[in-house]
Design a protein around this motif. Structure first.
Motif, PDB file in Angstrom:
ATOM      1  N   ALA A  24       0.848  -1.181   0.000  1.00  0.00           N
ATOM      2  CA  ALA A  24       0.000   0.000   0.000  1.00  0.00           C
ATOM      3  C   ALA A  24       0.889   1.239   0.000  1.00  0.00           C
ATOM      4  CB  ALA A  24      -0.907   0.002   1.219  1.00  0.00           C
ATOM      5  N   PHE A  25       0.456   2.259  -0.755  1.00  0.00           N
ATOM      6  CA  PHE A  25       1.264   3.485  -0.847  1.00  0.00           C
ATOM      7  C   PHE A  25       0.343   4.693  -0.975  1.00  0.00           C
ATOM      8  CE2 PHE A  25       0.539   2.023  -5.146  1.00  0.00           C
ATOM      9  CZ  PHE A  25       0.333   3.173  -5.898  1.00  0.00           C
ATOM     10  N   PRO A  26       0.836   5.874  -0.544  1.00  0.00           N
ATOM     11  CA  PRO A  26      -0.024   7.057  -0.548  1.00  0.00           C
ATOM     12  C   PRO A  26      -0.002   7.774  -1.891  1.00  0.00           C
ATOM     13  CG  PRO A  26       2.062   7.581   0.475  1.00  0.00           C
ATOM     14  CD  PRO A  26       2.131   6.122   0.114  1.00  0.00           C
ATOM     15  N   THR A  27      -1.174   8.199  -2.340  1.00  0.00           N
ATOM     16  CA  THR A  27      -1.270   9.153  -3.435  1.00  0.00           C
ATOM     17  C   THR A  27      -1.900  10.419  -2.856  1.00  0.00           C
ATOM     18  OG1 THR A  27      -3.493   8.656  -4.226  1.00  0.00           O
ATOM     19  CG2 THR A  27      -1.715   7.194  -4.968  1.00  0.00           C
ATOM     20  N   GLU A  28      -2.109  11.424  -3.674  1.00  0.00           N
ATOM     21  CA  GLU A  28      -2.765  12.634  -3.182  1.00  0.00           C
ATOM     22  C   GLU A  28      -4.244  12.393  -2.896  1.00  0.00           C
ATOM     23  OE1 GLU A  28      -3.392  12.915  -7.620  1.00  0.00           O
ATOM     24  OE2 GLU A  28      -2.014  11.993  -6.209  1.00  0.00           O
ATOM     25  N   THR A  29      -4.815  11.314  -3.462  1.00  0.00           N
ATOM     26  CA  THR A  29      -6.242  11.040  -3.268  1.00  0.00           C
ATOM     27  C   THR A  29      -6.451  10.161  -2.041  1.00  0.00           C
ATOM     28  OG1 THR A  29      -6.129   9.172  -4.839  1.00  0.00           O
ATOM     29  CG2 THR A  29      -6.756  11.334  -5.715  1.00  0.00           C
ATOM     30  N   VAL A  30      -6.128   8.880  -2.128  1.00  0.00           N
ATOM     31  CA  VAL A  30      -6.197   7.935  -1.014  1.00  0.00           C
ATOM     32  C   VAL A  30      -4.993   7.002  -1.123  1.00  0.00           C
ATOM     33  CG1 VAL A  30      -8.726   8.026  -0.899  1.00  0.00           C
ATOM     34  CG2 VAL A  30      -7.618   6.272  -2.296  1.00  0.00           C
ATOM     35  N   TYR A  31      -4.826   6.123  -0.127  1.00  0.00           N
ATOM     36  CA  TYR A  31      -3.793   5.099  -0.228  1.00  0.00           C
ATOM     37  C   TYR A  31      -4.246   4.036  -1.223  1.00  0.00           C
ATOM     38  CZ  TYR A  31      -0.629   6.582   3.500  1.00  0.00           C
ATOM     39  OH  TYR A  31       0.298   7.264   4.249  1.00  0.00           O
ATOM     40  N   GLY A  32      -3.329   3.629  -2.114  1.00  0.00           N
ATOM     41  CA  GLY A  32      -3.612   2.567  -3.060  1.00  0.00           C
ATOM     42  C   GLY A  32      -2.968   1.267  -2.629  1.00  0.00           C
ATOM     43  N   LEU A  33      -3.588   0.149  -2.990  1.00  0.00           N
ATOM     44  CA  LEU A  33      -3.019  -1.172  -2.710  1.00  0.00           C
ATOM     45  C   LEU A  33      -2.366  -1.670  -3.987  1.00  0.00           C
ATOM     46  CD1 LEU A  33      -2.473  -3.582  -0.953  1.00  0.00           C
ATOM     47  CD2 LEU A  33      -4.776  -4.415  -1.436  1.00  0.00           C
ATOM     48  N   GLY A  34      -1.040  -1.583  -4.054  1.00  0.00           N
ATOM     49  CA  GLY A  34      -0.324  -1.794  -5.298  1.00  0.00           C
ATOM     50  C   GLY A  34       0.141  -3.213  -5.526  1.00  0.00           C
ATOM     51  N   PRO A 137      -6.037  -0.349  -6.559  1.00  0.00           N
ATOM     52  CA  PRO A 137      -7.305   0.155  -6.032  1.00  0.00           C
ATOM     53  C   PRO A 137      -7.063   0.754  -4.650  1.00  0.00           C
ATOM     54  CG  PRO A 137      -7.163  -2.178  -5.631  1.00  0.00           C
ATOM     55  CD  PRO A 137      -5.917  -1.799  -6.403  1.00  0.00           C
ATOM     56  N   SER A 138      -8.095   1.303  -4.040  1.00  0.00           N
ATOM     57  CA  SER A 138      -7.933   1.849  -2.698  1.00  0.00           C
ATOM     58  C   SER A 138      -7.570   0.739  -1.718  1.00  0.00           C
ATOM     59  CB  SER A 138      -9.211   2.564  -2.253  1.00  0.00           C
ATOM     60  OG  SER A 138     -10.324   1.694  -2.336  1.00  0.00           O
ATOM     61  N   ALA A 139      -6.732   1.082  -0.736  1.00  0.00           N
ATOM     62  CA  ALA A 139      -6.165   0.089   0.180  1.00  0.00           C
ATOM     63  C   ALA A 139      -7.084  -0.142   1.370  1.00  0.00           C
ATOM     64  CB  ALA A 139      -4.773   0.528   0.637  1.00  0.00           C
ATOM     65  N   LEU A 141     -10.628  -3.002   2.669  1.00  0.00           N
ATOM     66  CA  LEU A 141     -11.485  -4.122   2.321  1.00  0.00           C
ATOM     67  C   LEU A 141     -12.562  -3.647   1.351  1.00  0.00           C
ATOM     68  CD1 LEU A 141     -11.920  -5.819   5.811  1.00  0.00           C
ATOM     69  CD2 LEU A 141     -10.572  -6.667   3.881  1.00  0.00           C
ATOM     70  N   SER A 142     -12.928  -4.483   0.401  1.00  0.00           N
ATOM     71  CA  SER A 142     -13.887  -4.099  -0.632  1.00  0.00           C
ATOM     72  C   SER A 142     -15.196  -3.625  -0.018  1.00  0.00           C
ATOM     73  CB  SER A 142     -14.158  -5.288  -1.564  1.00  0.00           C
ATOM     74  OG  SER A 142     -14.978  -4.896  -2.631  1.00  0.00           O
ATOM     75  N   GLY A 143     -15.660  -2.458  -0.488  1.00  0.00           N
ATOM     76  CA  GLY A 143     -16.902  -1.896   0.002  1.00  0.00           C
ATOM     77  C   GLY A 143     -16.775  -1.082   1.268  1.00  0.00           C
ATOM     78  N   ARG A 144     -15.605  -1.130   1.921  1.00  0.00           N
ATOM     79  CA  ARG A 144     -15.419  -0.410   3.180  1.00  0.00           C
ATOM     80  C   ARG A 144     -14.795   0.969   2.932  1.00  0.00           C
ATOM     81  NH1 ARG A 144     -18.812  -2.402   6.893  1.00  0.00           N
ATOM     82  NH2 ARG A 144     -18.635  -4.666   7.078  1.00  0.00           N
ATOM     83  N   ILE A 145     -14.550   1.702   4.024  1.00  0.00           N
ATOM     84  CA  ILE A 145     -14.062   3.075   3.918  1.00  0.00           C
ATOM     85  C   ILE A 145     -12.644   3.079   3.340  1.00  0.00           C
ATOM     86  CG2 ILE A 145     -13.744   5.238   5.153  1.00  0.00           C
ATOM     87  CD1 ILE A 145     -15.296   3.929   7.504  1.00  0.00           C
ATOM     88  N   SER A 146     -12.400   3.992   2.408  1.00  0.00           N
ATOM     89  CA  SER A 146     -11.057   4.122   1.834  1.00  0.00           C
ATOM     90  C   SER A 146     -10.081   4.642   2.889  1.00  0.00           C
ATOM     91  CB  SER A 146     -11.089   5.061   0.633  1.00  0.00           C
ATOM     92  OG  SER A 146     -11.922   4.536  -0.378  1.00  0.00           O
ATOM     93  N   ALA A 147      -8.803   4.356   2.669  1.00  0.00           N
ATOM     94  CA  ALA A 147      -7.758   4.728   3.618  1.00  0.00           C
ATOM     95  C   ALA A 147      -7.076   6.020   3.194  1.00  0.00           C
ATOM     96  CB  ALA A 147      -6.719   3.605   3.716  1.00  0.00           C
ATOM     97  N   THR A 148      -6.972   6.978   4.106  1.00  0.00           N
ATOM     98  CA  THR A 148      -6.248   8.209   3.817  1.00  0.00           C
ATOM     99  C   THR A 148      -5.036   8.387   4.732  1.00  0.00           C
ATOM    100  OG1 THR A 148      -7.772   9.433   5.274  1.00  0.00           O
ATOM    101  CG2 THR A 148      -8.283   9.394   2.910  1.00  0.00           C
ATOM    102  N   ARG A 149      -4.768   7.393   5.570  1.00  0.00           N
ATOM    103  CA  ARG A 149      -3.593   7.361   6.433  1.00  0.00           C
ATOM    104  C   ARG A 149      -3.078   5.924   6.494  1.00  0.00           C
ATOM    105  NH1 ARG A 149      -3.373  11.976   9.826  1.00  0.00           N
ATOM    106  NH2 ARG A 149      -5.259  13.271   9.654  1.00  0.00           N
TER     107      ARG A 149
END
Length: 313
Positions: A24-34, A137-139, A141-149
């Motif tokens: 997982a890594f940070p972008t300016e939007t949310v953390y992505g799961l790479g 995609p966002s880091a 669980l599917s359908g849950r709140i996206s990660a910003t930290r």
């Protein structure tokens, strides 16, 4: 899960990604799961870690527009939009070139692929170090709140992925706007307001944000949901609800006491995480959210909130 920190963590994260691991890594939007977008087995691990439906495509992240042209065919609108908004919170859904090498799981069987060049310097440093397109995609669980930290990632995905590159809080806080150009159709509201896109194009966007068939990430009707049900109608307050306020509506916490939509977008997912934790601690059974103006970034915020409040599948 390993927590990596820059600058040394960038090389370590890139090495893990090249080895088929999930980072997982940070972008300016949310953390992505790479994962390496050319490695089908690595991409499959994303779906397994998130519990993500296989018909939901992924966004491929690249360090610059030149690398994007090697994967897709770009028409005049796509080039104009890339020149205006890359790097930044805009994802373009474009025809995949034959032999591009992107794993079929990334596109979920479509003949198009979603591409983005993130604005966060740490994300682009990582992408350059990997030297391959990264599906992310966002880091969460599917359908849950996206990660910003990074802590959100650890709370949601600990034991499921290999590492998180901790770059602090995300600046924008909403996922990217997704557009299919030539001619332009808005597929997901996001961190780039539609008005700015329309100013470049010179005509109003057609919207297709919750189609019968998923064409891009973030189009599932139920998405971004905390554990507690979300209600957007606060005309009747209930004692068993945590209230997320906005502007003049005070709550247990607020997206923006000043009614600032940019601040609200940046704090949205963190506020949902905090409200969910507060509901559990108090034994409450619902999260109520104050009304958000449906203009500019407010449309993207309301899009996320409607999906968070939708009936669970």
């Amino acid at each position: 899960m390993i927590r990596l920190t820059p600058p040394d963590g960038v090389a370590a994260a890139a090495e893990l990604l090249r080895a088929g691991k999930l980072v997982a890594f940070p972008t300016e939007t949310v953390y992505g799961l790479g994962a390496d977008a050319t490695d089908g087995q690595a991409v499959a691990k994303i779906y397994a870690a998130k519990g993500r439906p296989s018909f939901n495509p992924l966004i491929v992240h690249l360090p610059d527009a030149e690398e994007a042209e090697a994967l897709v065919t770009m028409g005049p609108e796509a080039r104009a939009l890339a020149a205006a908004f890359w790097p930044g919170p805009l994802t373009l859904v474009l025809p995949l070139r034959p032999g591009a090498g992107v794993a079929s799981l990334v596109t979920a069987g479509l003949d198009t692929v979603a591409l983005r060049v993130p604005a966060a310097p740490l994300a682009r440093d990582l992408l350059r170090a990997v030297g391959r397109p990264v599906a992310a995609p966002s880091a969460n669980l599917s359908g849950r709140i996206s990660a910003t930290r990074a802590d959100h990632v650890i709370d949601g995905l600990s034991g499921r992925i290999d590492a998180v590159l901790d770059g602090g809080a995300c600046d924008v806080g909403l996922e990217s706007t997704i557009l299919r150009p030539d001619p332009a159709v808005l597929l997901r509201e996001g961190g780039l307001p539609a008005e700015r896109i329309e100013a470049i194009l010179g005509y109003p966007l057609t919207r297709d944000v919750t189609p019968g068939r998923v064409q891009a990430p973030g189009q599932l009707a139920s998405h971004y949901a905390p554990g507690a049900p979300v209600r957007l109608d606060i005309s009747h307050r209930a004692p068993d609800a945590v209230l997320i306020g906005f502007g003049p509506v005070a709550g247990d916490l607020s997206l923006s006491p000043d009614g600032d939509l940019t601040e609200a977008a940046a704090s949205l997912f963190d506020a949902l995480h905090r409200a969910d934790a507060l509901a559990r601690a108090r034994g409450h059974h619902r999260i109520d959210v104050a009304p958000i103006p449906d203009r500019g970034l407010g449309r993207a915020i309301n899009d996320r909130l409607r999906r968070a409040a939708a009936p669970r599948p």
